[in-house]
Design an enzyme around this catalytic site. Structure first.
Site, PDB file in Angstrom:
ATOM      1  N   GLN A 121      47.673  31.088  32.090  1.00 31.68           N
ATOM      2  CA  GLN A 121      47.819  32.341  32.839  1.00 31.68           C
ATOM      3  C   GLN A 121      48.190  32.107  34.299  1.00 31.68           C
ATOM      4  O   GLN A 121      48.635  33.048  34.974  1.00 31.68           O
ATOM      5  CB  GLN A 121      46.525  33.163  32.773  1.00 31.68           C
ATOM      6  CG  GLN A 121      46.218  33.672  31.376  1.00 31.68           C
ATOM      7  CD  GLN A 121      44.974  34.537  31.389  1.00 31.68           C
ATOM      8  OE1 GLN A 121      43.858  34.055  31.257  1.00 31.68           O
ATOM      9  NE2 GLN A 121      45.166  35.845  31.585  1.00 31.68           N
ATOM     10  N   GLY A 131      37.196  35.875  32.207  1.00 30.72           N
ATOM     11  CA  GLY A 131      37.626  34.526  31.898  1.00 30.72           C
ATOM     12  C   GLY A 131      39.072  34.349  32.308  1.00 30.72           C
ATOM     13  O   GLY A 131      39.753  35.318  32.656  1.00 30.72           O
ATOM     14  N   CYS A 167      42.889  41.993  29.851  1.00 32.12           N
ATOM     15  CA  CYS A 167      43.395  40.655  30.142  1.00 32.12           C
ATOM     16  C   CYS A 167      44.109  40.714  31.484  1.00 32.12           C
ATOM     17  O   CYS A 167      44.870  41.645  31.739  1.00 32.12           O
ATOM     18  CB  CYS A 167      44.358  40.218  29.043  1.00 32.12           C
ATOM     19  SG  CYS A 167      45.069  38.582  29.316  1.00 32.12           S
ATOM     20  N   LEU A 168      43.874  39.707  32.317  1.00 33.34           N
ATOM     21  CA  LEU A 168      44.500  39.705  33.642  1.00 33.34           C
ATOM     22  C   LEU A 168      46.016  39.515  33.548  1.00 33.34           C
ATOM     23  O   LEU A 168      46.722  39.776  34.519  1.00 33.34           O
ATOM     24  CB  LEU A 168      43.864  38.622  34.515  1.00 33.34           C
ATOM     25  CG  LEU A 168      42.354  38.822  34.750  1.00 33.34           C
ATOM     26  CD1 LEU A 168      41.789  37.683  35.582  1.00 33.34           C
ATOM     27  CD2 LEU A 168      42.060  40.164  35.394  1.00 33.34           C
ATOM     28  N   HIS A 218      39.156  35.079  23.005  1.00 32.77           N
ATOM     29  CA  HIS A 218      40.245  35.626  23.823  1.00 32.77           C
ATOM     30  C   HIS A 218      40.853  34.531  24.709  1.00 32.77           C
ATOM     31  O   HIS A 218      42.083  34.352  24.740  1.00 32.77           O
ATOM     32  CB  HIS A 218      39.723  36.781  24.683  1.00 32.77           C
ATOM     33  CG  HIS A 218      40.740  37.342  25.625  1.00 32.77           C
ATOM     34  ND1 HIS A 218      41.221  38.627  25.522  1.00 32.77           N
ATOM     35  CD2 HIS A 218      41.367  36.782  26.693  1.00 32.77           C
ATOM     36  CE1 HIS A 218      42.122  38.822  26.488  1.00 32.77           C
ATOM     37  NE2 HIS A 218      42.218  37.720  27.223  1.00 32.77           N
ATOM     38  N   GLU A 219      39.994  33.796  25.417  1.00 29.91           N
ATOM     39  CA  GLU A 219      40.512  32.782  26.353  1.00 29.91           C
ATOM     40  C   GLU A 219      41.226  31.652  25.621  1.00 29.91           C
ATOM     41  O   GLU A 219      42.291  31.205  26.046  1.00 29.91           O
ATOM     42  CB  GLU A 219      39.393  32.225  27.233  1.00 29.91           C
ATOM     43  CG  GLU A 219      38.762  33.238  28.172  1.00 29.91           C
ATOM     44  CD  GLU A 219      39.757  34.091  28.932  1.00 29.91           C
ATOM     45  OE1 GLU A 219      40.858  33.593  29.245  1.00 29.91           O
ATOM     46  OE2 GLU A 219      39.457  35.257  29.189  1.00 29.91           O
ATOM     47  N   HIS A 224      44.788  32.117  24.532  1.00 32.69           N
ATOM     48  CA  HIS A 224      45.836  31.855  25.527  1.00 32.69           C
ATOM     49  C   HIS A 224      46.404  30.441  25.372  1.00 32.69           C
ATOM     50  O   HIS A 224      47.547  30.178  25.758  1.00 32.69           O
ATOM     51  CB  HIS A 224      45.289  32.018  26.952  1.00 32.69           C
ATOM     52  CG  HIS A 224      45.172  33.446  27.400  1.00 32.69           C
ATOM     53  ND1 HIS A 224      46.260  34.259  27.588  1.00 32.69           N
ATOM     54  CD2 HIS A 224      44.089  34.201  27.720  1.00 32.69           C
ATOM     55  CE1 HIS A 224      45.854  35.463  28.005  1.00 32.69           C
ATOM     56  NE2 HIS A 224      44.538  35.444  28.089  1.00 32.69           N
TER      57      HIS A 224
HETATM   58 NI    NI Z   1      43.446  37.072  28.780  1.00 33.05          NI
END
Ligand code: NI
Length: 171
Positions: free
Chosen positions: A44, A39, A93-94, A135-136, A139
């Site tokens: 981000q 995701g 996480c990216l 999680h998403e 952000h």
């Molecule tokens: Ni993340």
């Protein structure tokens, strides 16, 4: 991680189905796919809007054990836990490349919001799907997964903690 844009409360989207929103969606999907992410959230990539994408509808080498999550574009989300049960599982996480941590999340949640056309979304989900959504959307509230962790003995480099899946990691 460390970029102040990841710590903001994102702004709600006020106009749907605009060229700008479709461009943002393309950017989010391209970035997520290039990194094999489960995701991605607009903050981000430096965009201060309440918009996330997640799911692929197919196998993801970064999360080989994970069930398939339908590809979803979720805007202005609201997440409500269903029951009080929590589950612990590994997350990456990216925005923290090469790392994983064991994160508690609600086992089951209801999420509501809108798709890119402004049509309502209302789902009750559990397990990995519920984890990805939490999680998403975190952000969008300026939260990265280490801020949800309680046991930092289970936080570290993917290649050390989970060497079998580290080969699928982006750099
Ligand atoms: Ni993340």
């Amino acid at each position: 991680m460390g970029d102040p844009r990841l710590l903001r409360i994102a702004q709600p989207v006020t106009e749907f189905d605009t060229d700008a929103l479709h461009l943002l969606l393309t950017d989010l999907l391209d970035t997520m796919h290039a990194a094999n992410g489960a995701g991605l959230a607009a903050p981000q990539i430096g965009v201060d809007l309440q918009m996330v994408v997640f799911g692929s509808g197919e196998f993801n080498p970064r999360y080989p054990e994970a069930p398939v999550v339908p590809r979803t574009v979720l805007i202005n989300p609201v997440i409500t836990p269903v029951g009080e049960e929590e589950q612990l599982d590994w997350e990456g996480c990216l925005s923290l490349p090469g790392m994983r941590g064991m994160v508690p999340r609600w086992s089951q949640v209801r999420y509501t919001g809108f798709d890119i056309y402004g049509d309502p979304i209302d789902r009750t989900v559990e397990g990995f799907h519920a984890r990805v959504v939490q999680h998403e959307c975190d952000h969008l509230w300026g939260k990265l997964y280490p801020m949800r962790m309680r046991d930092f003995t289970q936080f570290g480099f993917t290649e050390v903690l989970l060497p079998s899946i580290a080969v699928a990691e982006d750099e």
